[in-house]
Scaffold this motif. Structure first.
Motif, PDB file in Angstrom:
ATOM      1  N   SER A   1      55.109  42.800  33.583  1.00 17.66           N
ATOM      2  CA  SER A   1      54.560  43.656  34.843  1.00 17.66           C
ATOM      3  C   SER A   1      53.458  44.200  34.254  1.00 17.66           C
ATOM      4  O   SER A   1      53.037  44.288  33.013  1.00 17.66           O
ATOM      5  N   GLU A   2      52.473  44.352  35.207  1.00 17.86           N
ATOM      6  CA  GLU A   2      51.048  45.202  34.759  1.00 17.86           C
ATOM      7  C   GLU A   2      50.114  44.200  33.788  1.00 17.86           C
ATOM      8  O   GLU A   2      49.478  44.420  33.321  1.00 17.86           O
ATOM      9  N   ASN A   3      50.541  42.711  34.060  1.00 25.18           N
ATOM     10  CA  ASN A   3      49.475  41.640  33.188  1.00 25.18           C
ATOM     11  C   ASN A   3      49.250  40.927  34.459  1.00 25.18           C
ATOM     12  O   ASN A   3      48.840  39.554  34.278  1.00 25.18           O
ATOM     13  N   GLU A   4      49.255  41.255  35.643  1.00 24.91           N
ATOM     14  CA  GLU A   4      49.229  39.869  36.754  1.00 24.91           C
ATOM     15  C   GLU A   4      47.845  39.581  36.914  1.00 24.91           C
ATOM     16  O   GLU A   4      47.538  38.200  36.826  1.00 24.91           O
ATOM     17  N   GLU A   5      46.987  40.347  36.732  1.00 21.36           N
ATOM     18  CA  GLU A   5      45.415  40.100  36.949  1.00 21.36           C
ATOM     19  C   GLU A   5      44.941  39.148  35.694  1.00 21.36           C
ATOM     20  O   GLU A   5      44.255  38.228  35.668  1.00 21.36           O
ATOM     21  N   GLN A   6      45.527  39.598  34.659  1.00 17.08           N
ATOM     22  CA  GLN A   6      45.088  38.704  33.285  1.00 17.08           C
ATOM     23  C   GLN A   6      45.565  37.200  33.322  1.00 17.08           C
ATOM     24  O   GLN A   6      45.311  36.363  32.997  1.00 17.08           O
ATOM     25  N   MET A   7      47.076  37.169  33.781  1.00 17.15           N
ATOM     26  CA  MET A   7      47.768  36.052  33.999  1.00 17.15           C
ATOM     27  C   MET A   7      46.872  34.794  34.931  1.00 17.15           C
ATOM     28  O   MET A   7      46.742  33.868  34.662  1.00 17.15           O
ATOM     29  N   ILE A   8      46.779  35.709  35.968  1.00 17.32           N
ATOM     30  CA  ILE A   8      45.840  34.855  36.839  1.00 17.32           C
ATOM     31  C   ILE A   8      44.534  34.439  36.419  1.00 17.32           C
ATOM     32  O   ILE A   8      44.090  33.215  36.718  1.00 17.32           O
TER      33      ILE A   8
END
Ligand SMILES: Cc1ncc(C[n+]2csc(CCOP(=O)(O)OP(=O)(O)O)c2C)c(N)n1
Ligand SMILES: [Mg+2]
Length: 199
Positions: free
Chosen positions: A30-37
């Protein structure tokens, strides 16, 4: 896939786990979605992705259909999701995928291919000897590989910086283009989803 879709997927897995419908370990992000994208903007369909025990987001972003990822998780295989048709492979052994990803990159280079390899690893895995060897070999042989170091400063329940008695981890301020490093804070525990489940 958007950040809210990734979050909704993990929340659904968490709910199913806490309701004892998944009878095997799960490891959530969680809370790494933007980084992953952002990281997946540089990952093509033809590229290989290698992951650890925590790989739901990578599978979804690599293009594995939501239903297929969920059905493997329901079957108890969250900890080592592998979808060879989508060129994504995981292992629950700390450091396990690192030499395999290096071998895949060696093979691509020898065959003159254009594909790349993207290998995800946690902050503690990045401090192991095998990670340092794999980085050194890949860098010196100019292999088509990128290592993504994901720093939550945790190894299960152990503080990584305390263990090694250092303020910064080894790759925190690297300018090596082969390494992409980011920090995140996970709202979920290392494994499970926060509720003690008795099967
Ligand atoms: C060879 C081996 N030793 C120990 C373990 C137990 N283990 C599972 S995850 C983990 C912590 C790894 O921490 P990190 O690399 O930071 O990854 P994170 O879970 O934080 O993403 C450990 C020690 C294991 N799976 N394999
Ligand atoms: Mg960690």
């Amino acid at each position: 896939m958007k950040a809210e879709d990734l979050i909704a997927f993990e929340d659904e897995v968490a709910a199913r786990f806490n309701a004892a419908k998944i009878k095997a370990p799960i490891h959530l992000y969680s809370e790494n979605e933007e980084q992953m994208i952002k990281i997946f903007k540089d990952i093509d369909d033809d590229d290989w992705v290698f992951c650890s025990w925590r790989s739901h987001y990578q599978c979804l972003l690599k293009g594995v259909p939501i239903d297929e990822v969920m059905s493997e998780i329901m079957a108890g295989r969250s900890i080592s999701l592998c979808f060879p048709n989508y060129k994504i492979y995981s292992s629950a052994i700390v450091g396990g995928v690192l030499p395999i990803s290096v071998g895949a990159a060696m093979s691509i280079k020898r065959d003159g291919g254009n594909e790349k390899v993207h290998c995800f690893l946690g902050d503690m895995t990045a401090e192991t000897g095998i990670a340092h060897e794999c980085f050194k070999y890949s860098r010196n042989h100019k292999l088509p590989i990128r290592f993504i170091v994901e720093d939550n400063n945790m190894s299960v329940v152990t503080d990584t910086r305390d263990v090694w008695n250092m303020e910064e981890t080894s790759f925190e301020n690297t300018d090596d283009p082969m390494i992409f490093y980011y920090k995140y804070k996970n709202k979920y525990p290392h494994a499970g989803a926060g509720t003690r489940v008795q099967f």
